[in-house]
Scaffold this motif. Structure first.
Motif, PDB file in Angstrom:
ATOM      1  N   GLN A  47      69.976  65.425  55.482  1.00  0.00           N
ATOM      2  CA  GLN A  47      70.147  66.018  53.735  1.00  0.00           C
ATOM      3  C   GLN A  47      68.100  65.091  53.781  1.00  0.00           C
ATOM      4  OE1 GLN A  47      72.195  64.992  50.855  1.00  0.00           O
ATOM      5  NE2 GLN A  47      73.920  65.341  51.815  1.00  0.00           N
ATOM      6  N   GLN A  48      67.674  65.231  54.878  1.00  0.00           N
ATOM      7  CA  GLN A  48      66.337  63.965  55.398  1.00  0.00           C
ATOM      8  C   GLN A  48      66.206  63.633  53.684  1.00  0.00           C
ATOM      9  OE1 GLN A  48      64.207  67.347  56.042  1.00  0.00           O
ATOM     10  NE2 GLN A  48      63.808  67.673  58.009  1.00  0.00           N
ATOM     11  N   ARG A  49      66.534  62.321  53.405  1.00  0.00           N
ATOM     12  CA  ARG A  49      66.464  61.636  52.666  1.00  0.00           C
ATOM     13  C   ARG A  49      67.385  60.287  52.261  1.00  0.00           C
ATOM     14  NH1 ARG A  49      69.842  62.168  48.071  1.00  0.00           N
ATOM     15  NH2 ARG A  49      71.421  63.423  48.239  1.00  0.00           N
ATOM     16  N   GLY A  50      66.825  60.052  51.624  1.00  0.00           N
ATOM     17  CA  GLY A  50      67.529  58.168  51.436  1.00  0.00           C
ATOM     18  C   GLY A  50      68.754  58.238  50.279  1.00  0.00           C
ATOM     19  N   ARG A  51      69.931  57.681  50.756  1.00  0.00           N
ATOM     20  CA  ARG A  51      70.639  57.908  49.836  1.00  0.00           C
ATOM     21  C   ARG A  51      71.330  56.689  49.308  1.00  0.00           C
ATOM     22  NH1 ARG A  51      75.364  62.751  51.699  1.00  0.00           N
ATOM     23  NH2 ARG A  51      75.891  62.133  50.035  1.00  0.00           N
ATOM     24  N   ILE A  52      72.331  56.425  48.044  1.00  0.00           N
ATOM     25  CA  ILE A  52      73.149  54.691  47.637  1.00  0.00           C
ATOM     26  C   ILE A  52      74.154  55.466  47.941  1.00  0.00           C
ATOM     27  CG2 ILE A  52      72.992  53.410  45.918  1.00  0.00           C
ATOM     28  CD1 ILE A  52      69.556  54.284  45.401  1.00  0.00           C
ATOM     29  N   PHE A  53      75.212  54.676  47.547  1.00  0.00           N
ATOM     30  CA  PHE A  53      76.421  54.984  47.326  1.00  0.00           C
ATOM     31  C   PHE A  53      76.906  53.251  46.636  1.00  0.00           C
ATOM     32  CE2 PHE A  53      76.819  58.400  50.311  1.00  0.00           C
ATOM     33  CZ  PHE A  53      77.985  58.761  49.554  1.00  0.00           C
ATOM     34  N   LYS A  54      78.011  53.072  45.713  1.00  0.00           N
ATOM     35  CA  LYS A  54      78.504  51.613  45.046  1.00  0.00           C
ATOM     36  C   LYS A  54      79.431  51.830  45.377  1.00  0.00           C
ATOM     37  CE  LYS A  54      78.382  54.439  40.370  1.00  0.00           C
ATOM     38  NZ  LYS A  54      77.603  53.848  38.992  1.00  0.00           N
ATOM     39  N   TYR A  55      80.322  51.192  44.840  1.00  0.00           N
ATOM     40  CA  TYR A  55      81.864  50.771  45.242  1.00  0.00           C
ATOM     41  C   TYR A  55      82.660  50.216  43.877  1.00  0.00           C
ATOM     42  CZ  TYR A  55      80.665  52.061  49.691  1.00  0.00           C
ATOM     43  OH  TYR A  55      80.143  53.043  51.370  1.00  0.00           O
ATOM     44  N   ASP A  56      83.683  50.000  43.752  1.00  0.00           N
ATOM     45  CA  ASP A  56      84.287  49.383  42.482  1.00  0.00           C
ATOM     46  C   ASP A  56      85.169  48.752  43.367  1.00  0.00           C
ATOM     47  OD1 ASP A  56      86.613  50.698  43.455  1.00  0.00           O
ATOM     48  OD2 ASP A  56      86.077  51.898  41.364  1.00  0.00           O
ATOM     49  N   VAL A  57      85.814  47.607  42.800  1.00  0.00           N
ATOM     50  CA  VAL A  57      86.458  46.865  43.975  1.00  0.00           C
ATOM     51  C   VAL A  57      87.724  47.008  44.651  1.00  0.00           C
ATOM     52  CG1 VAL A  57      86.315  45.031  42.599  1.00  0.00           C
ATOM     53  CG2 VAL A  57      88.083  46.218  41.588  1.00  0.00           C
ATOM     54  N   VAL A  58      88.455  48.837  43.894  1.00  0.00           N
ATOM     55  CA  VAL A  58      89.502  48.952  45.086  1.00  0.00           C
ATOM     56  C   VAL A  58      88.918  50.031  45.878  1.00  0.00           C
ATOM     57  CG1 VAL A  58      90.605  49.239  43.028  1.00  0.00           C
ATOM     58  CG2 VAL A  58      89.559  50.902  43.319  1.00  0.00           C
TER      59      VAL A  58
END
Length: 262
Positions: free
Chosen positions: A154-165
């Motif tokens: 995709q030629q871009r920076g990406r962010i993933f967040k997570y929950d405790v499960v």
């Protein structure tokens, strides 16, 4: 070298679960009271910001035990492979172990398969590891990371967040979590804009972490006497790069001069 194993796949985590389960911390039968939980060092505020050339990830350096400071120099931001990094908030020991295990997981995959895992595949592997920590999380031993990287497709920076499960959610622009996460998010929302270059992203991150430290006792602010400043890394098509302490110090001084001249 590990030999004579039953598991033949490319996942180092699954290899440990199948052939060497004693190497994975057993949290199935934990029983901890509130006093014991309060005595465990906790890492606090972390954040990530997308900008034109990639993504920035960072965190403060403080860990706390209840209302006490247990460390002023803890590292919460880790390079996980050539094009990805993660920051961790939660119980410090488990956070550090998970970051190291995840880095080994990606290295193992690359050695077995002869190529880097695709970015979303990396994010999914981290979600699986968080899910494996669910029993510990139910006892208050929470690990909540942010995972970032440069996606060459995709030629871009990406962010993933997570929950405790282990729930995984993508953020298109920015995110912050931890005890000072709400205050950091408020600052980022106020300052964020596009187009945004690396210098702008670094300045936003520094101001967000400073504002969080002013409101949240568990978040460490700039410490000029000890020269302790937040950890910041960028991830672009050229790889992961750490922002130097000297550069962060200079930008913090500019920020403080601007604030106190108002």
């Amino acid at each position: 070298m590990i030999t004579n194993t039953h598991y033949q796949g490319a996942s180092f985590h699954e290899l440990l679960k199948t052939d060497f389960p004693y190497l994975i911390p057993n949290t199935q039968h934990l029983s901890m009271d509130d006093e014991t939980q309060a005595s465990l060092p906790m890492g606090t505020t972390i954040l990530a910001i997308c900008y034109d050339d990639g993504v920035l990830i960072g965190g403060d350096r403080r860990a706390v035990e209840g209302h006490r400071i247990s460390s002023r120099r803890i590292e919460k931001v880790y390079k996980t492979d050539q094009y990805s990094a993660m920051a961790v908030a939660g119980v410090a020991g488990l956070c550090i172990d998970m970051a190291k295990l995840f880095r080994t997981e990606l290295e193992h995959y690359e050695k077995i398969e002869g190529e880097l895992l695709m970015f979303e595949g990396k994010a999914n592997k981290l979600a699986h590891m968080i899910r494996h920590n669910l029993q510990a999380a139910l006892h208050g031993l929470v690990v909540v990371p942010i995972f970032v990287g440069y996606d060459h497709q995709q030629q871009r920076g990406r962010i993933f967040k997570y929950d405790v499960v282990g729930g995984m959610y993508e953020e298109d622009e920015h995110y912050a979590t931890g005890s000072g996460g709400k205050d950091a998010r408020n600052t980022i929302k106020k300052l964020y804009h596009r187009p945004l270059d690396e210098e702008g992203a670094v300045n936003i991150a520094i101001e967000a972490l400073y504002d969080a430290s002013e409101e949240d006792a568990a978040t460490g602010g700039p410490d000029a006497l000890r020269r302790i400043y937040p950890s910041l890394k960028t991830v672009t098509c050229d790889g992961v790069r750490e922002i130097t302490a000297d550069r962060i110090e200079a930008l913090f001084q500019s920020l403080l001069e601007r604030i106190y001249k108002k």
